[in-house]
Enzyme design. Structure first.
Site, PDB file in Angstrom:
ATOM      1  N   ARG A  27       0.840  -1.211   0.000  1.00  0.00           N
ATOM      2  CA  ARG A  27       0.000   0.000   0.000  1.00  0.00           C
ATOM      3  C   ARG A  27       0.873   1.259   0.000  1.00  0.00           C
ATOM      4  O   ARG A  27       0.562   2.253  -0.654  1.00  0.00           O
ATOM      5  CB  ARG A  27      -0.940  -0.015   1.217  1.00  0.00           C
ATOM      6  CG  ARG A  27      -2.010   1.057   1.140  1.00  0.00           C
ATOM      7  CD  ARG A  27      -2.999   0.949   2.269  1.00  0.00           C
ATOM      8  NE  ARG A  27      -2.388   1.252   3.551  1.00  0.00           N
ATOM      9  CZ  ARG A  27      -2.945   0.966   4.731  1.00  0.00           C
ATOM     10  NH1 ARG A  27      -4.120   0.374   4.786  1.00  0.00           N
ATOM     11  NH2 ARG A  27      -2.328   1.282   5.849  1.00  0.00           N
ATOM     12  N   LYS A 121      -2.692   6.470   1.285  1.00  0.00           N
ATOM     13  CA  LYS A 121      -2.297   6.803   2.649  1.00  0.00           C
ATOM     14  C   LYS A 121      -1.280   7.917   2.568  1.00  0.00           C
ATOM     15  O   LYS A 121      -0.142   7.714   2.131  1.00  0.00           O
ATOM     16  CB  LYS A 121      -1.706   5.565   3.323  1.00  0.00           C
ATOM     17  CG  LYS A 121      -1.350   5.767   4.741  1.00  0.00           C
ATOM     18  CD  LYS A 121      -2.285   5.056   5.667  1.00  0.00           C
ATOM     19  CE  LYS A 121      -2.009   5.503   7.087  1.00  0.00           C
ATOM     20  NZ  LYS A 121      -2.582   4.681   8.087  1.00  0.00           N
TER      21      LYS A 121
HETATM   22  C1  LIG Z   1      -8.655   6.360   6.832  1.00  0.00           C
HETATM   23  C2  LIG Z   1      -8.214   5.014   7.282  1.00  0.00           C
HETATM   24  N1  LIG Z   1      -9.034   3.955   7.070  1.00  0.00           N
HETATM   25  C3  LIG Z   1      -8.675   2.711   7.463  1.00  0.00           C
HETATM   26  C4  LIG Z   1      -7.468   2.483   8.110  1.00  0.00           C
HETATM   27  C5  LIG Z   1      -7.103   1.089   8.554  1.00  0.00           C
HETATM   28  O1  LIG Z   1      -6.018   0.607   7.817  1.00  0.00           O
HETATM   29  P1  LIG Z   1      -5.001  -0.477   8.430  1.00  0.00           P
HETATM   30  O2  LIG Z   1      -5.820  -1.633   8.849  1.00  0.00           O
HETATM   31  O3  LIG Z   1      -4.112  -0.804   7.297  1.00  0.00           O
HETATM   32  O4  LIG Z   1      -4.338   0.165   9.585  1.00  0.00           O
HETATM   33  C6  LIG Z   1      -6.593   3.552   8.341  1.00  0.00           C
HETATM   34  C7  LIG Z   1      -5.306   3.338   9.004  1.00  0.00           C
HETATM   35  O5  LIG Z   1      -4.606   4.243   9.365  1.00  0.00           O
HETATM   36  C8  LIG Z   1      -6.976   4.844   7.910  1.00  0.00           C
HETATM   37  O6  LIG Z   1      -6.166   5.893   8.099  1.00  0.00           O
END
Ligand SMILES: Cc1ncc(COP(=O)(O)O)c(C=O)c1O
Length: 270
Positions: A27, A121
């Site tokens: 990602r 991200k």
């Molecule tokens: C907006 C958003 N959605 C979902 C997630 C969950 O992602 P992950 O499970 O990879 O931490 C995050 C993680 O920071 C996020 O910033």
């Protein structure tokens, strides 16, 4: 330094392993491409630098956060004045994980990011910050975004999941929100609950607010919290108003996966 976007995933260090390193790295690299930040090194070198950083820290319980910026430059918007992109990494020690307490959430009044920015991200996180603060100021854990078509999107830094009345695990589609590494892993681990009959199925599709609020269970899913049960959304009590059994089972599964999951999710530090 340029004002260009910096990326900041995080992942867990448990004992002598990094959890979901490859998935977060995928990602990270995808986000770098979308943000048009050239990589300072190739994937395997970045991977190796990150593992070496954790090894050097001697941390056995915590998380690794890392950033990519367009690098030293002229403080302009464009990265054309930056010589080389730069990778930063920090290891943060933390106490061992606690079973997450149940929480309330509120519908966010902060405008949701457009899909182009929500799927990557980046440090374009002011809306996420304001959503989290709005949630906390109303006595809740976080705000929940609803998209422009009225479907449940995600929380400030976590995904959302539901258990329907007919025991399906239901997760909003990832096409306009961040594709959570934890939520995707939870969807895989949940297959064990289908096999033992606790779930009747697993599905990712659009979820209306009405359907979400009528669910038997609701949960927040993300690498910072793993699986956190939600017992109230706005004025609506979810299910029995108590921690859901499926949320707890999924939390236990992911915790076990962190400790003894397959090599695809556990990368040795040494
Ligand atoms: C907006 C958003 N959605 C979902 C997630 C969950 O992602 P992950 O499970 O990879 O931490 C995050 C993680 O920071 C996020 O910033």
């Amino acid at each position: 330094m340029s004002i260009s976007i910096i990326l900041f995933p995080c992942w867990h260090i448990t004992g002598s392993h990094l959890y979901e390193l490859e998935q977060h790295l995928d990602r990270f690299l995808g986000s770098a491409l979308m943000a048009e930040i050239p990589l300072p090194f190739d994937r395997s070198t970045i991977r190796s630098i990150l593992i070496q950083t954790v090894r050097a820290s001697e941390c056995t319980q915590g998380s690794l956060r890392y950033w990519l910026s367009a690098g030293p430059g002229d403080f302009q918007l464009s990265s054309s004045g930056c010589s080389n992109s730069a990778l930063y990494a920090i290891v943060i020690e933390s106490a061992s994980l606690q079973v997450p307490a149940s929480c309330k959430v509120v519908t966010s009044s902060v405008p949701i990011k457009s899909p182009q920015f929500a799927v990557m991200k980046s440090v374009n996180y002011l809306p996420n910050v304001l959503t989290k603060i709005e949630g906390e100021e109303s006595g809740s854990f976080t705000g929940i975004w609803v998209d422009n078509e009225g479907f449940v999107a995600e929380g400030s830094n976590m995904n959302v999941g539901f258990v329907t009345k007919d025991k399906q695990l239901l997760v909003p589609r990832f096409d306009k929100i961040l594709s959570g590494c934890t939520a995707k892993r939870v969807l895989t681990l949940a297959e064990q609950l289908v096999v033992d009959g606790r779930l009747s199925g697993i599905i990712s599709r659009n979820v209306s607010v009405e359907e979400g609020k009528a669910a038997d269970e609701m949960m927040l899913i993300g690498s910072g919290i793993l699986v956190k049960p939600v017992v109230q959304w706005d004025d609506q009590i979810i299910g029995s108003g108590k921690e859901g059994q499926i949320a707890r089972a999924l939390y236990d599964l992911i915790l076990e996966d962190m400790k003894s999951g397959p090599p695809s999710v556990r990368i040795p530090i040494h």
